[in-house]
Scaffold this active site. Structure first.
Site, PDB file in Angstrom:
ATOM      1  N   ASN A 239      -9.544 -51.666  10.377  1.00  0.00           N
ATOM      2  CA  ASN A 239      -9.213 -50.437  10.160  1.00  0.00           C
ATOM      3  C   ASN A 239      -9.914 -49.593  11.203  1.00  0.00           C
ATOM      4  O   ASN A 239      -9.980 -48.362  11.507  1.00  0.00           O
ATOM      5  CB  ASN A 239      -9.573 -49.878   8.756  1.00  0.00           C
ATOM      6  N   THR A 240     -10.576 -50.476  12.111  1.00  0.00           N
ATOM      7  CA  THR A 240     -11.546 -49.766  13.320  1.00  0.00           C
ATOM      8  C   THR A 240     -11.725 -50.646  14.411  1.00  0.00           C
ATOM      9  O   THR A 240     -11.560 -52.031  14.161  1.00  0.00           O
ATOM     10  CB  THR A 240     -12.662 -48.935  12.749  1.00  0.00           C
ATOM     11  N   GLY A 241     -11.938 -50.041  15.601  1.00  0.00           N
ATOM     12  CA  GLY A 241     -12.592 -50.995  16.736  1.00  0.00           C
ATOM     13  C   GLY A 241     -11.835 -52.286  17.072  1.00  0.00           C
ATOM     14  O   GLY A 241     -10.414 -52.325  17.168  1.00  0.00           O
ATOM     15  N   ILE A 242     -12.561 -53.388  17.323  1.00  0.00           N
ATOM     16  CA  ILE A 242     -11.889 -54.641  17.634  1.00  0.00           C
ATOM     17  C   ILE A 242     -10.785 -55.013  16.754  1.00  0.00           C
ATOM     18  O   ILE A 242      -9.715 -55.552  17.094  1.00  0.00           O
ATOM     19  CB  ILE A 242     -12.914 -55.455  18.042  1.00  0.00           C
TER      20      ILE A 242
ATOM     21  N   TYR B 103     -29.481 -58.947  12.609  1.00  0.00           N
ATOM     22  CA  TYR B 103     -28.217 -59.100  13.105  1.00  0.00           C
ATOM     23  C   TYR B 103     -27.800 -60.279  14.059  1.00  0.00           C
ATOM     24  O   TYR B 103     -26.891 -61.355  13.833  1.00  0.00           O
ATOM     25  CB  TYR B 103     -27.781 -57.957  14.072  1.00  0.00           C
TER      26      TYR B 103
END
Length: 284
Positions: free
Chosen positions: A48-51, A200
């Site tokens: 739903n966003t970005g890449i 991360y």
């Protein structure tokens, strides 16, 4: 002293002038495959966003039936309509998937398996970065839980469908940050010590190790798997870190767009003849 001050004042100007050439140099990789995907089924997490959004859009443009697996259904529906309008492909579907909750993952997989006869492309794209310390619904540290364990479970639940649909592919979006990652089995949940940035990195290393082992176990099955580093991309991934948002703004001239960042995932998902590189890590 005057010279240094003058240099600092002129630096933004020189960066602005040089930025297009430097950005082109840093993001020159493009998926040039002309493969079309009618009849193929793809799942993209975090679409739903970005890449993820750009990846789903390109797969839909090539004729695939694409599932946007999103936590935010409302936002996902808006993106689905946008992709349908831009590509003319109405087979862009939204399904709820919260990778921080194994119940949600199992529900998504159960519904998908009941709905679809095939799955040719699974792109494990969704992720979180530099979150304040928190845990998933099942008690896992958030980075490891969402970025690795959630996708691990999802892939496991869809694995038989991938085998039945072979040749098929799994693409795991990792990061160059994996080089700083370590798997601390005595502190997997970050309860003894925690650093958001390193958490991360650890999860991104787990993505690569998972890819390699999955490739080994699936050898000869017709399912191949790849991990990718998309590059430094202007996306919502840094939303939890004011410092990283500032850095992204400061160096925005040199950071990839989501469309550019999606190229590595697309390359591994659709390029013909890539089977001999099963388990490899790719970066553009």
């Amino acid at each position: 002293m005057v010279g240094v001050l003058l240099l600092l004042l002129l630096l933004p100007f020189f960066l602005y002038i040089a930025a297009p050439k430097i950005r082109k140099m840093l993001s020159s990789g493009v998926c040039t495959s002309t493969v079309q995907l009618p009849g193929k089924v793809a799942v993209v997490t975090g679409a739903n966003t970005g890449i993820g959004k750009e990846t789903a859009k390109e797969l839909a443009q090539r004729g695939a039936r694409v599932y946007l697996a999103c936590r935010d259904i409302q936002k996902g529906e808006l993106v689905a309509r946008e992709i349908q309008t831009m590509t003319g492909n109405q087979q862009v579907l939204v399904r709820e998937l919260d990778l921080a909750d194994t119940k949600s993952i199992r529900a998504f997989a159960k519904d998908f398996l009941a709905e679809e006869k095939h799955l040719h492309i699974l792109i494990n794209n969704a992720g979180v970065m530099m979150c304040p310390y928190s845990k998933t619904a099942d008690g896992f540290e958030m980075h490891m839980g969402v970025n690795h364990l959630g996708h691990f479970l999802l892939t496991h639940l869809l694995l038989e469908k991938l085998k039945e649909s072979a040749p098929s592919r799994v693409v795991n979006v990792s990061s160059l940050a994996h080089h700083l990652g370590r798997i601390h089995f005595h502190n997997l949940q970050g309860e003894k010590f925690y650093n958001a940035g390193l958490a991360y990195c650890h999860s991104k290393l787990a993505n690569i190790l998972f890819t390699q082992e999955l490739a080994r176990r699936l050898k000869g099955s017709g399912v191949t798997t790849y991990s990718v580093h998309p590059g430094t991309v202007n996306s919502e991934l840094v939303r939890h870190s004011p410092f990283m948002k500032w850095m992204w703004w400061l160096f925005s001239f040199f950071i990839k767009t989501p469309k550019q960042g999606a190229q590595t995932s697309l390359y591994c998902a659709i390029t013909e003849g890539l089977e001999i590189l099963n388990g490899h890590h790719f970066r553009f």
